[in-house]
Write a protein that holds these residues in place. Sequence first.
Motif, short mmCIF file in Angstrom:
data_model
loop_
_atom_site.label_atom_id
_atom_site.label_comp_id
_atom_site.label_asym_id
_atom_site.label_seq_id
_atom_site.Cartn_x
_atom_site.Cartn_y
_atom_site.Cartn_z
N PRO A 149 56.71 52.22 0.80
CA PRO A 149 56.95 53.36 -0.09
C PRO A 149 57.75 54.48 0.60
CG PRO A 149 54.71 52.60 -0.35
CD PRO A 149 55.28 51.83 0.81
N GLY A 150 58.80 54.93 -0.05
CA GLY A 150 59.64 55.99 0.49
C GLY A 150 60.77 55.50 1.36
N GLU A 151 60.84 54.22 1.59
CA GLU A 151 61.91 53.63 2.41
C GLU A 151 62.92 52.88 1.52
OE1 GLU A 151 62.07 54.37 5.51
OE2 GLU A 151 60.05 55.13 5.81
N PRO A 152 64.15 52.79 1.98
CA PRO A 152 64.77 53.42 3.16
C PRO A 152 65.10 54.89 2.91
CG PRO A 152 66.41 52.14 1.97
CD PRO A 152 65.10 51.93 1.24
N ASN A 153 65.07 55.67 3.98
CA ASN A 153 65.20 57.11 3.74
C ASN A 153 66.12 57.85 4.71
OD1 ASN A 153 63.67 57.05 6.03
ND2 ASN A 153 61.79 57.86 5.08
N GLY A 154 66.57 57.24 5.82
CA GLY A 154 67.40 57.99 6.78
C GLY A 154 66.64 59.20 7.29
N TYR A 155 65.49 58.94 7.89
CA TYR A 155 64.54 60.00 8.29
C TYR A 155 65.23 61.03 9.19
CZ TYR A 155 60.35 62.13 10.29
OH TYR A 155 59.38 63.03 10.70
N GLU A 156 65.04 62.31 8.82
CA GLU A 156 65.58 63.46 9.55
C GLU A 156 67.10 63.37 9.72
OE1 GLU A 156 63.40 63.75 13.19
OE2 GLU A 156 61.62 64.61 12.23
N GLY A 157 67.74 62.79 8.75
CA GLY A 157 69.21 62.73 8.78
C GLY A 157 69.77 61.70 9.74
N LYS A 158 68.95 60.86 10.26
CA LYS A 158 69.42 59.84 11.21
C LYS A 158 70.14 58.71 10.47
CE LYS A 158 65.56 60.60 14.43
NZ LYS A 158 64.39 59.98 15.09
N THR A 159 70.99 58.05 11.21
CA THR A 159 71.65 56.87 10.67
C THR A 159 70.74 55.67 10.92
OG1 THR A 159 73.85 57.79 11.11
CG2 THR A 159 73.69 55.41 10.76
N GLU A 160 70.06 55.27 9.90
CA GLU A 160 69.09 54.17 10.02
C GLU A 160 69.62 52.96 9.24
OE1 GLU A 160 64.96 56.66 10.67
OE2 GLU A 160 65.47 56.06 8.62
N ASP A 161 70.39 52.17 9.94
CA ASP A 161 71.08 51.06 9.27
C ASP A 161 70.48 49.69 9.59
OD1 ASP A 161 72.79 52.86 8.13
OD2 ASP A 161 74.41 52.56 9.58
N CYS A 162 69.40 49.64 10.34
CA CYS A 162 68.76 48.36 10.67
C CYS A 162 67.30 48.41 10.23
CB CYS A 162 68.87 48.09 12.17
SG CYS A 162 70.56 47.77 12.72
N VAL A 163 66.73 47.23 10.02
CA VAL A 163 65.40 47.14 9.40
C VAL A 163 64.40 46.46 10.34
CG1 VAL A 163 64.08 46.34 7.41
CG2 VAL A 163 66.47 47.08 7.13
N GLU A 164 63.21 47.01 10.36
CA GLU A 164 62.11 46.45 11.13
C GLU A 164 60.93 46.18 10.21
OE1 GLU A 164 60.56 49.29 13.92
OE2 GLU A 164 60.06 50.75 12.36
N ILE A 165 60.03 45.29 10.65
CA ILE A 165 58.73 45.11 9.99
C ILE A 165 57.75 46.03 10.73
CG2 ILE A 165 56.83 43.52 9.52
CD1 ILE A 165 58.86 41.29 9.27
N ARG A 166 57.21 47.00 10.00
CA ARG A 166 56.41 48.04 10.67
C ARG A 166 54.96 48.05 10.20
NH1 ARG A 166 57.87 52.37 13.66
NH2 ARG A 166 56.36 54.09 13.86
N PHE A 167 54.75 48.01 8.92
CA PHE A 167 53.39 48.17 8.36
C PHE A 167 52.81 46.78 8.05
CE2 PHE A 167 56.14 51.74 7.15
CZ PHE A 167 55.49 52.77 7.83
N HIS A 168 52.21 46.19 9.05
CA HIS A 168 51.81 44.79 8.96
C HIS A 168 50.65 44.54 8.01
CE1 HIS A 168 53.91 45.27 12.85
NE2 HIS A 168 54.39 44.07 12.58
N ASP A 169 49.88 45.56 7.72
CA ASP A 169 48.72 45.39 6.85
C ASP A 169 49.10 45.46 5.37
OD1 ASP A 169 49.40 48.05 7.12
OD2 ASP A 169 47.35 48.78 6.83
N LYS A 170 50.35 45.69 5.08
CA LYS A 170 50.82 45.80 3.70
C LYS A 170 51.93 44.79 3.43
CE LYS A 170 49.85 50.79 3.57
NZ LYS A 170 50.45 52.13 3.38
N GLU A 171 51.96 44.31 2.20
CA GLU A 171 53.04 43.38 1.84
C GLU A 171 54.39 44.07 1.92
OE1 GLU A 171 54.61 41.19 -2.20
OE2 GLU A 171 52.48 40.95 -1.70
#
Length: 232
Positions: free
Chosen positions: A188-210
């Motif tokens: 939820p809320g992704e992708p978002n470019g947190y704090e104005g960063k260039t976020e162009d790659c994806v990770e699996i972060r929240f393992h307890d959620k689908e």
Amino acid sequence: MRVVHKEQSEITMDYVNLPDASARGLASNSRSGEHGKMTSAASGRKLYRLVAVSFGLLCILQAALNISLRLALYSSGSKTTGTEANCKNLTEETDELKRKLIDFDHYFKEGWVYFHPSLYYISSIKKTWQESRDDCHQRDADLVIINSKEEQDFTRKFHKLTWIGLTKRETIWKWVDGTQLTKSYWSPGEPNGYEGKTEDCVEIRFHDKENSWNDIPCKDQNFWICEKMVSL
């Protein structure tokens, strides 16, 4: 005298009217001979017809037997050929399976995990997204492409922050094989470019959620998952 004469006349007349014994015999013999000849001729014709019919039936039976034998031989030959071909194919398939099992054993020893229909390698060190992809290429693989819910659930089981093969190219999210993202599992809320960063790659972060995906800068360091397609 009259009586005697009458009796003699009647006797004589009766005698005269009676057919001669020899004549009867000759007539009888003549008729018998003619009848015998007619009977013999008729019997001969019947016998001839019977022989002709029997010969014809014999020829038909012989022809049928020849055809049956040829069909049996052809069928037997076809079955033999088919059996030999099947045996050859089975041998080739067995040899191919042996080679694949040897390859699988090699991959398992290197730490690969099988999840139909691919092999997966989960790194034990961290690298940037591009360095991680380069490592996968050296293993004759690429960063994982998630095509189904089952595969998404599988990749969450490792409980590591891991790179997947999804990047943003010219504002469009694409997989490493060039296909455009259709089904996603963004947190939820992704992708978002947190704090104005260039976020162009994806990770699996929240393992307890689908919905476990998160976008981060590609220069960050993470573990990664390589995927290699295989067939059994």
